[in-house]
Design an enzyme around this catalytic site. Structure first.
Site, PDB file in Angstrom:
ATOM      1  N   ASP A 198       2.991 -13.343   1.788  1.00 18.26           N
ATOM      2  CA  ASP A 198       3.907 -12.389   2.413  1.00 18.26           C
ATOM      3  C   ASP A 198       3.168 -11.075   2.601  1.00 18.26           C
ATOM      4  O   ASP A 198       1.981 -10.966   2.241  1.00 18.26           O
ATOM      5  CB  ASP A 198       5.202 -12.219   1.593  1.00 18.26           C
ATOM      6  CG  ASP A 198       6.403 -11.981   2.512  1.00 18.26           C
ATOM      7  OD1 ASP A 198       6.344 -11.054   3.347  1.00 18.26           O
ATOM      8  OD2 ASP A 198       7.396 -12.722   2.408  1.00 18.26           O
ATOM      9  N   HIS A 273       5.308 -11.376   8.584  1.00 20.58           N
ATOM     10  CA  HIS A 273       5.206 -11.240   7.126  1.00 20.58           C
ATOM     11  C   HIS A 273       3.782 -11.514   6.631  1.00 20.58           C
ATOM     12  O   HIS A 273       3.593 -12.132   5.591  1.00 20.58           O
ATOM     13  CB  HIS A 273       6.173 -12.204   6.425  1.00 20.58           C
ATOM     14  CG  HIS A 273       7.589 -11.687   6.369  1.00 20.58           C
ATOM     15  ND1 HIS A 273       7.958 -10.610   5.597  1.00 20.58           N
ATOM     16  CD2 HIS A 273       8.712 -12.116   6.990  1.00 20.58           C
ATOM     17  CE1 HIS A 273       9.267 -10.388   5.740  1.00 20.58           C
ATOM     18  NE2 HIS A 273       9.739 -11.279   6.593  1.00 20.58           N
ATOM     19  N   GLU A 339      12.057 -13.493  10.482  1.00 20.63           N
ATOM     20  CA  GLU A 339      12.030 -12.034  10.632  1.00 20.63           C
ATOM     21  C   GLU A 339      10.781 -11.502  11.338  1.00 20.63           C
ATOM     22  O   GLU A 339      10.135 -10.583  10.856  1.00 20.63           O
ATOM     23  CB  GLU A 339      12.129 -11.385   9.241  1.00 20.63           C
ATOM     24  CG  GLU A 339      13.415 -11.727   8.532  1.00 20.63           C
ATOM     25  CD  GLU A 339      13.543 -11.064   7.165  1.00 20.63           C
ATOM     26  OE1 GLU A 339      14.617 -10.550   6.884  1.00 20.63           O
ATOM     27  OE2 GLU A 339      12.570 -11.068   6.397  1.00 20.63           O
TER      28      GLU A 339
HETATM   29  C1  ACM Z   1      14.382 -14.785   4.295  1.00 16.67           C
HETATM   30  O1  ACM Z   1      15.174 -14.498   3.401  1.00 16.67           O
HETATM   31  N1  ACM Z   1      13.819 -13.828   5.042  1.00 16.67           N
HETATM   32  C2  ACM Z   1      14.044 -16.165   4.613  1.00 16.67           C
END
Ligand code: ACM
Ligand code: ZN
Length: 774
Positions: A198, A273, A339
């Protein structure tokens, strides 16, 4: 010296009368998840130094299970069990062919002569063992290893029983990961979703790209500051916080998990991410600017996406995945996909050129192109790809499995398209959210998923047809660790919610029973105490709920646990078992501070007493009519929130009625004429959340509810761009009037200012209470 323990932890004793003559004491095991069927015998089996293990069936398959059992028993006693044939005092592991049991089911028979665990394969044998372990002491002890006589037939409801762990936001040691896997295995959870990549840390050694961990795994230590308000790293600051798993450590953890029937699904997040990867290799982003690893949740100008128009990115990811696939035998590989902020792609010539040359419509389709390309690579290596539900946007990759986290809609849609689905809706299975309080609970990311909400979760949505439900593999809880830094905090967030999840995913829906689960849970809490594991006693926390009925205010006290009592005080004193015992809604007829606590078997439970102050005034419990109703998602405790005597807190969720871009216009009917000399409206301001104090608040009076006369209009001079959350009462003092109706109008800010993320759009009004006094 070993501690001598007088009790076994997971056994409850109960008695029943036999023909009216004898009292037989039987031990009822508190197994979680509840087995499909469990019949209690009338004797027990005692493990001692002469107890042996016999393997009936494929030795190669059964031997590792036997070794697992032997080492477990060694860990809690002085006994080292031998593997050999025997007639008595024997634990038989037996491979059978029983279609009812499937791949993971087992039968377990315990009597004074011995134990037999039978299953179609090693997974079932090990689950039979886990059921036995739950009846034994949890730590090294001199106590007898006594297993109650019983007969169990057991198999899981769902195939995918998952727990996720984010090791990027905070790094957890290999030992902690093993403890996590042990806990999962105890509760028959079989899939560990390891979130290894991440923005704030790359955690897996990739030999071809050493900088991913040399650079991407380390950041400036800002653990003392709240996640969201950590400053960006400055050049030259030492990057001392982090860590990563070497490939050797990963192999060891995979083996450790496999013997416990836990499959590890690695998540190699892409295309967003990945600020950590870009810190290591800036050429992977659109801007290609050098950047430092993030310290927390403030991104500043840091790039977080791979460039989707750069061939070098795809080659890099194929190299990375090649090393990942060599380590992880899992059929499924998770590639993230959530996201993705597509702004960088919009401004990148390479990304735009890819959109054109590949005939894509927009950046959503560019993401789909990216994911589909990676899926093709994985399919070519005989693996299956999983992505978060955003991978539906712009077109789902042909064989993708969808993990539905933004509610269940993505999962429902994917199942309709005949794609496999795993449910992991943030409510109720995000275990990074609060589980009680939040008073007394450690700081969490927000939200609220209590133990009972998890227990009551039904993974098959009502809207899903039986045909589509065939694509539902199961469900999973996710543990994001922005706010979880330590081992004990991690334990606290998953215990006991993981136990509830285990029962949701394993036990037949008809065998679920909250009261019975709560009862069994106590014995697991004892075990956690013995092992020194932290867990939330949130199920014992009392919730205080205001009730308004026929112009009267009362408080209802609720608790998730069963079988105990609630004790309370109204004068601010700490409650004890000598305080008033709750029997039903408590009438609130003056300003008071209510404190309440739950007690079980004479002992107060939970962390801190629940506490709620009530302000009592002429408006309390009176009816309120709105011209524009409050927003559903900010409805506090219901329609009468403005007169429930409860003041809001700085938390947006706590007792605020929210009005989206509209004036608040509320009329209070006092029920009869009353004299008032002051009026106030409590409001909240939170600039970042678009919640701005009203421009002004006008108070008017009427005796007939039709013709109103202004009492006073109150302005304020508080700037809207204050960075902290602010509570403010708009208070009017006027010459006392006798009236029945009071109308309150709060003027919304029509346009948020330049520089605000909602510039030009209307603000929200948040109000908690209308207060009228003489
Ligand atoms: C997430 O909670 N962004 C998968
Ligand atoms: Zn680009």
């Amino acid at each position: 010296m070993k501690p001598v323990l007088k009790t076994t932890f997971f056994l409850s004793l109960f008695c029943f009368s036999f023909n009216g003559y004898a009292q037989l004491e039987l031990q009822k095991p508190s197994i979680i998840p509840q087995p499909v069927s469990l019949r209690l015998g009338n004797d027990h089996f005692l493990i001692n130094n002469e107890t042996v293990l016999e393997l009936a069936g494929n030795q190669k398959e059964l031997k590792p299970a036997a070794d697992f059992f032997i080492s477990y028993i060694k860990g809690i006693s002085d006994y080292t069990l031998a593997i050999k044939k025997a007639k008595t005092n024997v634990i038989t592991l037996k491979k059978v062919n029983n279609p009812l049991l499937g791949e993971e089911g087992y039968t377990l028979l315990v009597n004074s002569n011995g134990i037999q665990i039978a299953a179609n394969g090693r997974a079932g044998i090990v689950y039979g063992m886990q059921s036995i372990f739950q009846t034994l002491p949890q730590i090294q002890t001199n106590a007898a290893l006594q297993i109650p006589g019983m007969e169990i037939t057991d198999y899981p409801r769902f195939k995918w029983r998952g727990m996720h762990l984010d090791v990027s936001r905070h790094f957890f040691s290999p030992d902690m990961v093993k403890e996590y896997i042990d806990l999962m295995a105890s509760y028959k959870i079989n899939t560990f979703h390891w979130h290894l990549v991440d923005d704030q840390g790359w955690r897996i050694e990739i030999k071809k790209y050493p900088k991913l961990t040399d650079v991407g795994a380390w950041r400036v230590d800002q653990n003392k500051r709240v996640w969201s308000s950590r400053p960006l790293a400055k050049p030259g600051e030492p990057a001392t916080y982090g860590g990563y798993y070497t490939q050797k450590q990963i192999k060891d953890i995979i083996e450790y998990a496999a013997i416990r029937n836990v499959t590890i699904v690695p998540e190699i997040e892409m295309p967003g991410h990945v600020a950590s990867a870009i810190a290591a290799y800036p050429q992977l982003s659109c801007s290609q600017h050098p950047q430092l690893p993030l310290t927390g949740g403030d991104y500043g100008p840091v790039a977080a996406n791979y460039c989707a128009g750069n061939e070098e990115v795809y080659a890099f990811l194929e190299d990375v995945l090649t090393e990942v696939l060599a380590l992880f035998p899992s059929k499924y590989i998770h590639i993230g996909g959530d996201e993705v902020n597509k702004t960088a792609w919009k401004n990148c010539p390479k990304c735009q050129s890819r959109i054109k040359t590949s005939g894509l419509k927009d950046e959503h389709e560019l993401q789909s192109y990216f994911i589909t390309r990676m899926e093709k690579f994985l399919i070519g290596k005989q693996r299956r790809m999983i992505g978060w539900d955003e991978i539906l946007e712009g077109g789902l990759a042909p064989e993708a499995t969808v993990m539905s986290w933004r509610g269940e809609a993505g999962g429902i849609e994917a199942a309709k398209m005949k794609h496999q689905v795993i449910m992991t809706p943030s409510n109720p299975v995000y275990f990074d959210q609060y589980q009680a309080g939040p008073e007394g609970e450690p700081m969490a990311i927000g939200g609220f998923n209590s133990l009972k909400e998890v227990y009551d979760y039904e993974p098959v949505p009502e809207e899903m047809t039986a045909k589509d439900a065939k694509y539902l593999l199961g469900a999973q809880a996710n543990v994001w660790t922005e706010y979880i830094v330590t081992k004990s905090h991690l334990e606290y967030m998953v215990l006991p919610r993981m136990l509830a999840l285990g029962e949701v995913l394993w036990s037949p829906a008809v065998r679920k029973n909250w009261v019975d689960f709560s009862d069994r849970l106590k014995y697991h809490f004892n075990g956690f105490d013995q092992k020194g594991y932290h867990y939330s006693p949130g199920n014992y926390t009392v919730a205080i709920k205001p009730l308004i009925s026929q112009g009267k205010l009362s408080a209802e006290l609720l608790v998730e646990a069963t079988k105990g009592d609630i004790f309370y005080t109204l004068n601010g004193d700490q409650p004890s078992t000598a305080s008033l015992k709750y029997t039903g809604p408590i009438s609130i007829d003056s300003t008071a501070t209510l404190k309440a606590m739950y007690a079980l078997d004479g002992a107060l439970m939970g962390l801190v007493p629940a506490k709620q102050s009530f302000v009592f005034d002429l408006a309390t419990a009176k009816k309120v009519n709105y011209v524009h109703p409050q927003a559903k998602i900010y409805s506090a405790d219901g329609p009468n929130s403005l007169t429930d005597g409860i003041r809001g807190t700085t938390s947006l969720q706590k007792y605020w009625h929210g009005f989206d871009g509209k004036d608040l216009i509320a009329t209070i009917d006092l029920g009869q004429q009353a004299t008032i000399g002051t009026a106030a409206l409590g409001c909240l301001q939170n600039y970042d959340e678009w919640v701005i104090l009203p421009q002004w608040v006008k108070f008017e009076a009427s005796t007939d509810g039709v013709n109103f006369k202004e009492l006073k209009t109150v302005n304020h001079t508080i700037p809207i761009d204050q960075k902290y959350t602010l509570l403010h009462d708009f208070k009017a003092v006027f010459k006392p009037v006798t009236t029945r109706y009071v109308r309150v109008t709060a003027k919304v800010l029509d346009a948020l200012p330049k520089g605000h993320s909602g510039a030009g759009l209307p603000a929200w009004i948040f109000a908690d209470e209308i207060i009228l006094t003489k």
